[in-house]
Design a protein around this motif. Sequence first.
Motif: not given
Length: 203
Positions: A38-41, A65-72, A77-80
């Motif tokens: 996975p491509r995770v940023v 194919s990128l997954t943008w991450l930010c938990t806080n 909808a852009v962020l997981s």
Amino acid sequence: ALLDLGDLALPTETSDTLLVLRERAAIEAIAGAGGSGPRVVALGCTDARLGLARLGKITNEVGASLTWLCTNVKGSAVLSPSIVVDDLVILAAIDPDLLGGTAPDGCSLERPRRAVSEELARLGERKRPLRVLVLFHGEPAAAARELGELQGIAAIVCGHGEVGAPTRKRPSGASLVTIEPRGQTLRGLALSPPPSTLRAEAT
């Protein structure tokens, strides 16, 4: 690939056009990299400064194919909040102080400790045990303050730091890793394979 894009721009750079070009080029490069993983940023402060709507548009155009991450940062909808790869779960958090205490695009902003705790509780409902890696955009001291005593995390990887630092163990048992000085030097990160516990070291 794991990469924090937040500081790819020079710290003194203020041109919006140049920031967009850098972001687009970086996203396109990561999306086109070889390998099947996975491509995770992790969301960084410069990414947030561009705005999540614009970030999502650029990603859809050149890096779907990128997954943008930010938990806080909640409500986009852009962020997981997390991604699970086999037995590894990856979360990301940004120091609220780097955003001036305000989330972009009308989203809500939580303290990393609370957001990560809630996400770990949700993921804990799975029957299969998970190794937990948190990507933290902020100084190591902030990461230690927010997450250093939180149980259930195997490793915390810090970006945005002024200087690199040796890997240190926190009271919770988590490894606190600093792998880059302010994003200008990118290095690899070696993760011990299962079934061992997660051990992260800058290489």
